[in-house]
Design a protein around this motif. Sequence first.
Motif, mmCIF file in Angstrom:
data_model
loop_
_atom_site.group_PDB
_atom_site.id
_atom_site.type_symbol
_atom_site.label_atom_id
_atom_site.label_comp_id
_atom_site.label_asym_id
_atom_site.label_seq_id
_atom_site.Cartn_x
_atom_site.Cartn_y
_atom_site.Cartn_z
ATOM 1 N N ILE A 30 -28.798 -11.257 -0.416
ATOM 2 C CA ILE A 30 -28.628 -10.078 0.738
ATOM 3 C C ILE A 30 -27.973 -9.222 1.218
ATOM 4 C CG2 ILE A 30 -27.601 -10.380 4.298
ATOM 5 C CD1 ILE A 30 -28.617 -12.460 3.881
ATOM 6 N N ARG A 31 -25.834 -9.663 0.346
ATOM 7 C CA ARG A 31 -25.370 -8.544 0.081
ATOM 8 C C ARG A 31 -25.576 -7.258 -0.891
ATOM 9 N NH1 ARG A 31 -19.763 -12.452 -1.849
ATOM 10 N NH2 ARG A 31 -21.019 -13.055 -3.109
ATOM 11 N N GLY A 75 -27.562 -4.769 0.993
ATOM 12 C CA GLY A 75 -27.673 -4.783 1.276
ATOM 13 C C GLY A 75 -26.085 -3.644 1.069
ATOM 14 N N GLY A 76 -26.553 -3.212 -0.266
ATOM 15 C CA GLY A 76 -26.190 -1.923 -0.939
ATOM 16 C C GLY A 76 -24.287 -2.978 -2.007
ATOM 17 N N GLN A 77 -23.876 -4.028 -1.747
ATOM 18 C CA GLN A 77 -23.048 -4.454 -1.848
ATOM 19 C C GLN A 77 -23.430 -4.670 -3.623
ATOM 20 O OE1 GLN A 77 -21.384 -7.588 -0.897
ATOM 21 N NE2 GLN A 77 -19.076 -7.549 -1.922
#
Length: 124
Positions: A55-56, A59-61
């Motif tokens: 998920i991180r 989400g762009g991380q």
Amino acid sequence: MIVDGFFIAGALICAVTVLLGVIAAIARDYPDDFTLVSVAVLELFLLVYGVSAAIRQAGGQAISGESWEFWGYLITALFVPALAFIWAVTDKSRWSNLVLAASGLTVFVMLFRMEQIWDGVVAA
């Protein structure tokens, strides 16, 4: 290296797994519910950690290191407690407790490396 909550939680779960496995090996000849549940909790933590990492990342991380290396460590770490659990269930001996403890130590080392890959290693 930046230390996040997942690493701290994982380190604590690994420490409990190692401690329970060593104490059980000293105290009795067979793995009990406490040692088996601690490894099951460790596996559950790794699953939650993997979902969170996905998920991180989605989400762009960005991962500071190589993505394939991080996911390779995570997939391998998922196998360690599962195989130790199977070993302990099929081999009811004192050594099974030490295998469970070793799985906690192995996963800790892999978590430490995954944290380095995710956040990047700062040169000293």
